[in-house]
Scaffold this active site. Structure first.
Site, PDB file in Angstrom:
ATOM      1  N   GLU A   7       0.681  -1.124  -0.010  1.00  0.00           N
ATOM      2  CA  GLU A   7      -0.113   0.144   0.067  1.00  0.00           C
ATOM      3  C   GLU A   7       0.692   1.116  -0.007  1.00  0.00           C
ATOM      4  OE1 GLU A   7      -3.336  -0.002   2.845  1.00  0.00           O
ATOM      5  OE2 GLU A   7      -2.759  -2.137   3.218  1.00  0.00           O
ATOM      6  N   ASP A  80      -1.608  -4.182   4.355  1.00  0.00           N
ATOM      7  CA  ASP A  80      -1.496  -4.216   5.844  1.00  0.00           C
ATOM      8  C   ASP A  80      -2.233  -5.470   6.220  1.00  0.00           C
ATOM      9  OD1 ASP A  80      -0.122  -1.893   5.823  1.00  0.00           O
ATOM     10  OD2 ASP A  80      -1.665  -0.682   6.315  1.00  0.00           O
ATOM     11  N   ASP A  82      -4.831  -6.392   8.240  1.00  0.00           N
ATOM     12  CA  ASP A  82      -6.001  -5.924   8.857  1.00  0.00           C
ATOM     13  C   ASP A  82      -7.145  -6.303   8.047  1.00  0.00           C
ATOM     14  OD1 ASP A  82      -5.782  -3.678   7.563  1.00  0.00           O
ATOM     15  OD2 ASP A  82      -5.535  -2.338   9.039  1.00  0.00           O
ATOM     16  N   GLU A  84      -9.086  -4.119   6.504  1.00  0.00           N
ATOM     17  CA  GLU A  84      -8.985  -3.163   5.438  1.00  0.00           C
ATOM     18  C   GLU A  84      -8.081  -3.657   4.578  1.00  0.00           C
ATOM     19  OE1 GLU A  84      -9.266   1.582   4.738  1.00  0.00           O
ATOM     20  OE2 GLU A  84      -8.584   1.144   6.716  1.00  0.00           O
ATOM     21  N   TYR A 296       3.240  -3.445  13.649  1.00  0.00           N
ATOM     22  CA  TYR A 296       2.145  -3.065  12.986  1.00  0.00           C
ATOM     23  C   TYR A 296       1.530  -2.265  14.130  1.00  0.00           C
ATOM     24  CZ  TYR A 296      -1.892  -2.596  10.241  1.00  0.00           C
ATOM     25  OH  TYR A 296      -2.814  -2.141   9.400  1.00  0.00           O
ATOM     26  N   ARG A 298      -1.868  -0.950  14.100  1.00  0.00           N
ATOM     27  CA  ARG A 298      -3.352  -0.801  14.516  1.00  0.00           C
ATOM     28  C   ARG A 298      -3.615  -2.300  14.874  1.00  0.00           C
ATOM     29  NH1 ARG A 298      -2.875   2.796  10.314  1.00  0.00           N
ATOM     30  NH2 ARG A 298      -2.676   1.366   8.545  1.00  0.00           N
ATOM     31  N   HIS A 342      -3.166  -9.281  15.704  1.00  0.00           N
ATOM     32  CA  HIS A 342      -1.808  -9.007  15.600  1.00  0.00           C
ATOM     33  C   HIS A 342      -1.190  -8.930  16.962  1.00  0.00           C
ATOM     34  CE1 HIS A 342      -3.555  -7.707  11.962  1.00  0.00           C
ATOM     35  NE2 HIS A 342      -4.241  -6.697  12.530  1.00  0.00           N
TER      36      HIS A 342
END
Length: 682
Positions: A7, A80, A82, A84, A296, A298, A342
């Site tokens: 991303e 990423d 997650d 999203e 990471y 989030r 995570h």
């Protein structure tokens, strides 16, 4: 050549270090496909099937991506880790025509050589359950934003927005303000005795009268106590000694990191988010090149890998000694509503201490890295141990109490001290006290105090409340709070979040018509439904349809209602040049304008120029200097004769020049100073 699709462009150089020469890296710069910008994009009559389209500004990028993918031996998608990120990976795979069963998805929790190399050996198919959970979230947010926002614009003011999570967070801030406004302070008069033991003076506070809790409610009561006991010996009736342990805090989640960054380092949620992103993606370190420093960012998990745990324990042992490391590793319980997808946020390499990289980091990045590093180090250290003493004293009919606390073993606090707030009870070390001894009072004092209302939310405490109540998820906390400020629903007073009149109006309207869905309980339950889609393969279309069936009825009732919170147009002294009636100041989609009061017979409208406040004289041309707003909302000062005169300053000016260097004199911190040199006027 293998192609790895990510991303963020900022990750590219960091990642390339660990992939080697057989890999090329392509960055999509976030989403490439989304619901359309100018239409609803969900087919209400077809199970709310979304109509995705390539984002207009990504068309050339997609063309370049397809070209690279066509020439690659293998395509791996490393967005990423997650929901999203999984959805973005799914969109990329769709655009590139990759089979849904192909193992094209890799993920890593940190950008380190070990993590990246491990990820390359464990490709998997895209997780459709995670994708569907994100599709449901996107659809729900589109429904609320696209269908409810126009009603707010119609009923309150143009250019307003509503959000499924955003509006509930606003309600928390507004409800707290209502509590504060309704609060009635009560007077009380605490009494404190300053007792003497040998050469030590310590405080004891009034607790009881005739064996019952007692706090003087007025000055007369308090002074009565003072007069009765000030010349009396204080009998030590009870001394209780105990030992307590304080367990090390868990490593950071997104929420606790954001809270600590504000409370301990003064970093706003926006600055924290930016710094965390840079530390995760990689920063330039002298002699090392681009290096990622943290995992990471989030996450709602406090879990860490065994390798990281062992490395942390060994580092703590080396730094502080064996006593500072517990026999068994510290394990932290998972919260009930945590996704636990995570690890916690932690440094990648314990040997890269904050001090080693301080010279290479920006001030914000250094502050945040130091917090993350020290919190993780502390999380695997021993308990702190305290000796506590509570002593009770009697004088006449009154009982006083003194509390003392002494650290016996620093434990984890050697590495990290937790934030204790602004109103921590003062606890000091007491002298050795024995039951039965009588102590004189050096002084007995009282002072007037008032009970305080609940504190306003800060960014940190609002994040904490959102997490505790199950509103939103780690990826949404910062964005939600920032949009409340951008939309001018809340403003900041120091660290406190204060709802604006507009924010109060929006909440009032939503409470009247949408209280069944814009509330904490409903929003938290919806987050659990989204979790069920991700973990239990629930049909996301059913979740969206269930929401729509109730929400659409509320929309219809609200739209049909005559209730409105629109401000009445203001009459001005400006005369309509078409019919002679007075013009009214109105608010439209594009801002304020003047409309004829004789509407609809006269439909004349005129632009409205807000009168700008004159704050000084221009040192260049002698004209007026006025206050203006930049595009980002920051106030600056410039000449009213612009563009003829282009003088500009971030501070008000006096119109005079410095006698030393001839630069403009400005007003800064209520003093007249030179804008360039050290000259200042008394």
């Amino acid at each position: 050549m293998n192609l790895v699709v990510i991303e963020a462009p900022a990750k590219r150089d960091t990642l390339k270090k660990y992939l080697g020469s057989g890999y090329d890296v392509f960055a999509t710069k976030g989403h490439i496909r989304d619901l359309p910008q100018k239409s609803f994009g969900l087919d209400v009559n077809n199970h709310f099937e979304p109509k995705y389209e390539i984002m207009p500004d990504k068309r050339q990028l997609i063309s370049d991506l397809k070209s690279k993918a066509a020439n690659a031996d293998n395509v791996l998608i490393a967005t990423d880790p997650d929901r999203e990120g999984e959805a973005i990976a799914w969109h990329i795979a769709n655009v590139l025509g990759i089979d849904k069963n192909k193992k094209c998805r890799i993920q890593f929790n940190e950008i380190s050589q070990k993590a990246v190399q491990n990820a390359l050996t464990q490709p998997r198919a895209i997780d459709q359950n995670l994708v569907n959970a994100q599709q449901a979230r996107r659809a729900l947010d589109r429904i609320v934003g696209y269908k409810l926002s126009p009603i707010l614009c119609k009923k309150i003011k143009p250019r307003l927005s509503a959000g499924r999570v955003q509006s509930v967070a606003l309600k928390l801030v507004v409800d707290r303000e209502k509590e504060i406004e309704a609060f009635k302070p009560e007077e009380y008069w605490p009494v404190t005795a300053f007792l003497i033991k040998n050469s030590d003076v310590f405080k004891a506070s009034l607790e009881k009268k005739n064996g019952k809790k007692f706090l003087p409610a007025n000055e007369a009561e308090a002074k009565g106590v003072v007069d009765e006991v000030k010349d009396q010996p204080f009998l030590t009736t009870k001394v209780k000694r105990s030992t307590t342990k304080s367990h090390a805090p868990a490593p950071f989640t997104t929420s606790t990191m954001q809270q600590d960054a504000l409370n301990k380092a003064g970093l706003s949620i926006k600055r924290t988010t930016a710094a965390a992103q840079q530390l995760y993606e990689g920063v330039e370190i002298a002699g090392e090149g681009k290096l990622a420093l943290i995992t990471y960012i989030r996450t709602d998990s406090t879990r860490v890998s065994v390798d990281a745990q062992n490395a942390c324990r060994e580092f703590a042992r080396k730094m502080y000694g064996d006593k500072f490391v517990p026999e068994k590793p510290n394990i932290y319980a998972k919260k009930a509503n945590a996704q636990d997808a995570h690890e916690a946020i932690r440094p990648i390499n314990m040997n890269i201490t904050p001090e080693k990289v301080k010279a290479s980091l920006s001030p914000d990045n250094y502050k945040l890295y130091k917090l993350i590093y020290e919190r993780f180090l502390a999380s695997q250290m021993s308990d702190a141990i305290y000796s506590n003493v509570t002593a009770n004293f009697s004088a006449k009919d009154y009982e006083f109490k003194a509390v003392g606390k002494t650290m016996e073993f620093a434990g984890y606090t050697a590495a990290y001290k937790e934030f204790e707030g602004d109103e921590k009870q003062e606890i000091s070390k007491l002298p050795v006290l024995d039951e039965g001894e009588r102590l004189p009072a050096k002084e007995v004092k009282t002072e007037q105090k008032f009970t305080k209302p609940p504190a306003r939310y800060t960014e940190a405490s609002l994040v904490k409340a959102m997490e505790e109540k199950g509103i939103g998820r780690p990826a949404t906390y910062a964005a939600t709070i920032m949009v409340l400020q951008t939309r001018e629903y809340v403003t900041k007073d120091g660290k406190s979040l204060v709802p604006t009149e507009l924010g109060k109006k929006v909440t009032e309207y939503l409470e009247k018509f949408f209280s069944s869905v814009i509330n904490v309980k409903f929003t938290a339950n919806m987050e659990n439904r989204l979790d069920d889609i991700a973990t239990q393969n629930d049909d996301w279309h059913d979740v969206v349809e269930s929401f729509w069936s109730g929400f659409s009825k509320l929309l219809s009732a609200s739209d049909a209602s005559g209730f409105s919170l629109k401000a009445e147009p203001q009459e001005t002294d400006i005369i309509c040049d078409k019919c002679g009636h007075k013009m009214l100041l109105r608010e439209g989609r594009y801002g304020k304008f003047l409309g004829c009061s004789n509407f609809p017979k006269c439909r004349n409208i005129m632009p409205y120029e807000e009168q700008q406040k004159v704050v000084g004289k221009c040192p260049e041309c002698g004209g007026d200097v006025v206050a203006r707003k930049s595009k980002r909302g920051k106030t600056f000062f410039s000449c009213a004769n612009y563009p003829t005169c282009k003088f500009m300053s971030w501070y008000p000016t006096t119109g005079k020049r410095c006698p030393n260097c001839n630069e403009p004199l400005i007003i800064k911190n209520k003093k007249i100073v030179c804008s360039k040199c050290d000259y200042k006027e008394q």
